[in-house]
Design an enzyme around this catalytic site. Sequence first.
Site, PDB file in Angstrom:
ATOM      1  N   ASN A   9       3.830   0.546  -1.858  1.00  0.00           N
ATOM      2  CA  ASN A   9       2.793   1.693  -1.591  1.00  0.00           C
ATOM      3  C   ASN A   9       1.464   1.160  -1.842  1.00  0.00           C
ATOM      4  O   ASN A   9       1.202   0.980  -2.991  1.00  0.00           O
ATOM      5  CB  ASN A   9       3.418   2.903  -2.726  1.00  0.00           C
ATOM      6  CG  ASN A   9       2.226   3.969  -2.511  1.00  0.00           C
ATOM      7  OD1 ASN A   9       1.717   4.019  -1.526  1.00  0.00           O
ATOM      8  ND2 ASN A   9       2.404   4.822  -3.553  1.00  0.00           N
ATOM      9  N   TRP A  10       0.744   1.141  -0.888  1.00  0.00           N
ATOM     10  CA  TRP A  10      -0.535   0.505  -0.761  1.00  0.00           C
ATOM     11  C   TRP A  10      -1.513   1.565  -1.179  1.00  0.00           C
ATOM     12  O   TRP A  10      -2.476   1.263  -1.778  1.00  0.00           O
ATOM     13  CB  TRP A  10      -0.910   0.079   0.376  1.00  0.00           C
ATOM     14  CG  TRP A  10      -0.317  -1.188   0.872  1.00  0.00           C
ATOM     15  CD1 TRP A  10       0.807  -1.874   0.310  1.00  0.00           C
ATOM     16  CD2 TRP A  10      -0.491  -2.043   2.217  1.00  0.00           C
ATOM     17  NE1 TRP A  10       1.023  -3.095   0.900  1.00  0.00           N
ATOM     18  CE2 TRP A  10       0.132  -3.224   2.119  1.00  0.00           C
ATOM     19  CE3 TRP A  10      -1.617  -2.031   3.079  1.00  0.00           C
ATOM     20  CZ2 TRP A  10       0.382  -4.358   3.143  1.00  0.00           C
ATOM     21  CZ3 TRP A  10      -1.862  -3.247   3.894  1.00  0.00           C
ATOM     22  CH2 TRP A  10      -0.749  -4.324   3.831  1.00  0.00           C
ATOM     23  N   LYS A  11      -1.254   2.854  -1.162  1.00  0.00           N
ATOM     24  CA  LYS A  11      -2.152   3.744  -1.576  1.00  0.00           C
ATOM     25  C   LYS A  11      -3.354   3.805  -0.845  1.00  0.00           C
ATOM     26  O   LYS A  11      -3.520   3.327   0.365  1.00  0.00           O
ATOM     27  CB  LYS A  11      -2.429   4.005  -3.180  1.00  0.00           C
ATOM     28  CG  LYS A  11      -1.072   3.732  -3.969  1.00  0.00           C
ATOM     29  CD  LYS A  11      -1.331   4.094  -5.361  1.00  0.00           C
ATOM     30  CE  LYS A  11       0.235   3.776  -6.186  1.00  0.00           C
ATOM     31  NZ  LYS A  11       0.032   4.011  -7.573  1.00  0.00           N
ATOM     32  N   HIS A  96       5.215  11.885  -3.846  1.00  0.00           N
ATOM     33  CA  HIS A  96       4.752  10.898  -4.727  1.00  0.00           C
ATOM     34  C   HIS A  96       3.799  11.696  -5.881  1.00  0.00           C
ATOM     35  O   HIS A  96       3.404  12.513  -5.700  1.00  0.00           O
ATOM     36  CB  HIS A  96       3.787   9.708  -4.018  1.00  0.00           C
ATOM     37  CG  HIS A  96       3.346   8.731  -4.824  1.00  0.00           C
ATOM     38  ND1 HIS A  96       2.473   8.915  -5.723  1.00  0.00           N
ATOM     39  CD2 HIS A  96       3.971   7.636  -5.192  1.00  0.00           C
ATOM     40  CE1 HIS A  96       2.255   7.637  -6.673  1.00  0.00           C
ATOM     41  NE2 HIS A  96       3.215   6.836  -6.301  1.00  0.00           N
ATOM     42  N   GLU A  98       1.183  11.214  -7.340  1.00  0.00           N
ATOM     43  CA  GLU A  98      -0.114  11.343  -7.130  1.00  0.00           C
ATOM     44  C   GLU A  98      -0.256  12.491  -6.012  1.00  0.00           C
ATOM     45  O   GLU A  98      -1.525  13.379  -6.199  1.00  0.00           O
ATOM     46  CB  GLU A  98      -0.893  10.168  -6.601  1.00  0.00           C
ATOM     47  CG  GLU A  98      -1.001   9.011  -7.551  1.00  0.00           C
ATOM     48  CD  GLU A  98      -0.928   7.646  -7.304  1.00  0.00           C
ATOM     49  OE1 GLU A  98      -1.021   7.493  -6.171  1.00  0.00           O
ATOM     50  OE2 GLU A  98      -0.506   7.024  -8.139  1.00  0.00           O
ATOM     51  N   GLU A 168      10.139   7.547 -10.528  1.00  0.00           N
ATOM     52  CA  GLU A 168       8.746   6.937 -11.131  1.00  0.00           C
ATOM     53  C   GLU A 168       8.183   7.709 -12.137  1.00  0.00           C
ATOM     54  O   GLU A 168       7.583   8.750 -12.019  1.00  0.00           O
ATOM     55  CB  GLU A 168       7.737   6.874  -9.884  1.00  0.00           C
ATOM     56  CG  GLU A 168       8.360   6.120  -8.748  1.00  0.00           C
ATOM     57  CD  GLU A 168       6.952   5.833  -7.851  1.00  0.00           C
ATOM     58  OE1 GLU A 168       6.783   4.540  -7.541  1.00  0.00           O
ATOM     59  OE2 GLU A 168       6.150   6.540  -7.475  1.00  0.00           O
ATOM     60  N   GLY A 174       0.654   2.685 -12.547  1.00  0.00           N
ATOM     61  CA  GLY A 174      -0.683   2.226 -12.726  1.00  0.00           C
ATOM     62  C   GLY A 174      -1.209   2.188 -13.977  1.00  0.00           C
ATOM     63  O   GLY A 174      -2.443   1.652 -14.314  1.00  0.00           O
ATOM     64  N   SER A 214       4.606   0.132 -12.538  1.00  0.00           N
ATOM     65  CA  SER A 214       4.087  -0.949 -13.199  1.00  0.00           C
ATOM     66  C   SER A 214       5.289  -2.215 -12.982  1.00  0.00           C
ATOM     67  O   SER A 214       5.317  -3.075 -13.773  1.00  0.00           O
ATOM     68  CB  SER A 214       3.526  -0.916 -14.566  1.00  0.00           C
ATOM     69  OG  SER A 214       2.649   0.034 -14.684  1.00  0.00           O
ATOM     70  N   GLY A 235       3.303  -0.314  -6.488  1.00  0.00           N
ATOM     71  CA  GLY A 235       1.824  -0.019  -6.187  1.00  0.00           C
ATOM     72  C   GLY A 235       1.153  -1.273  -6.317  1.00  0.00           C
ATOM     73  O   GLY A 235       0.933  -2.064  -5.335  1.00  0.00           O
ATOM     74  N   GLY A 236       0.244  -1.398  -7.234  1.00  0.00           N
ATOM     75  CA  GLY A 236      -0.632  -2.496  -7.527  1.00  0.00           C
ATOM     76  C   GLY A 236      -0.039  -3.873  -7.243  1.00  0.00           C
ATOM     77  O   GLY A 236      -1.076  -4.583  -6.348  1.00  0.00           O
TER      78      GLY A 236
HETATM   79  P1  PGA Z   1       2.198   0.938  -9.894  1.00  0.00           P
HETATM   80  O1  PGA Z   1       2.430   2.353  -8.812  1.00  0.00           O
HETATM   81  O2  PGA Z   1       3.204  -0.171  -9.189  1.00  0.00           O
HETATM   82  O3  PGA Z   1       0.843   0.386  -9.464  1.00  0.00           O
HETATM   83  O4  PGA Z   1       2.381   1.473 -11.277  1.00  0.00           O
HETATM   84  C1  PGA Z   1       3.720   2.512  -8.171  1.00  0.00           C
HETATM   85  C2  PGA Z   1       3.749   3.846  -7.298  1.00  0.00           C
HETATM   86  O5  PGA Z   1       2.770   4.549  -7.876  1.00  0.00           O
HETATM   87  O6  PGA Z   1       4.516   3.762  -6.491  1.00  0.00           O
END
Ligand code: PGA
Length: 252
Positions: A9-11, A96, A98, A168, A174, A214, A235-236
């Site tokens: 997930n590149w956000k 998600h 966010e 999640e 994050g 993470s 994500g990251g």
């Molecule tokens: P993260 O994000 O790996 O940076 O914690 C995961 C996500 O939000 O899908």
Amino acid sequence: MRRKIVAGNWKMNKTFSEAQELMNQLSTYQKKHTSGCEVYIAPPSLYLTAAMDIFTQHEVRVFSQEVSLHTEGAFTGEISVDMLSSIRATGTLIGHSERRQYHGETDANCNKKVKLALDKGLIPIYCNGETLEQRKSGQHFNVIKDQTEVALFSLTPDEIKKVVIAYEPVWAIGTGETASPEQAQEIHAYIRGLIAEKYGQEVADEVSILYGGSVKPDNAKEIFSKPDVDGGLIGGASLKIDDFTAIIKAFD
Ligand code: PGA
């Protein structure tokens, strides 16, 4: 056998040229390796068609990060399920944390979006998870139960088999703080148990449940080794080719 998946997930990250570079690197990697899992990415929507042009052999499947509740019309800034299927995207993230936190996403909406996506042959990756407060006060099982029931339990058995769930925990996204493999397994088994109660064990055993929060090269293998963890939503660590491919390799 349920699908094993590593999804990035590149956000809201990367300029177009940076995105193209990473997609090309990923395409090259996937063409050279026989990965033990399916590989998905959800780039910013602006880059979806470019992604479709790069991953022509479906070496990486392309997902949207979000989809509209509406099918067409005066909804500025939104992307519809028809638009996604018209570019042959594979699916979309839905719910998600966010989107829940900053855009008021609800499970009732997620339920509608999951159905819209399935109707168009798109794979929904439905995300759920508890906040730190909810975990600290011991509500996490109830939160997960509510989220799963509201968003998914009006689906038919055939429909729910096509959904991918991403657990999640919000406190692990994050933050660098990861749920322990045991914590992840506990919730994944709980979710699968809920599905089994409603739809039967055979259906529950076909639903892929990913862990997100993470995930990094150094913890992926242990988390993915748990029996009810079928991969990760990353994500990251999906933003760097070496980290992402190291996580994919956890399934080798
Ligand atoms: P993260 O994000 O790996 O940076 O914690 C995961 C996500 O939000 O899908």
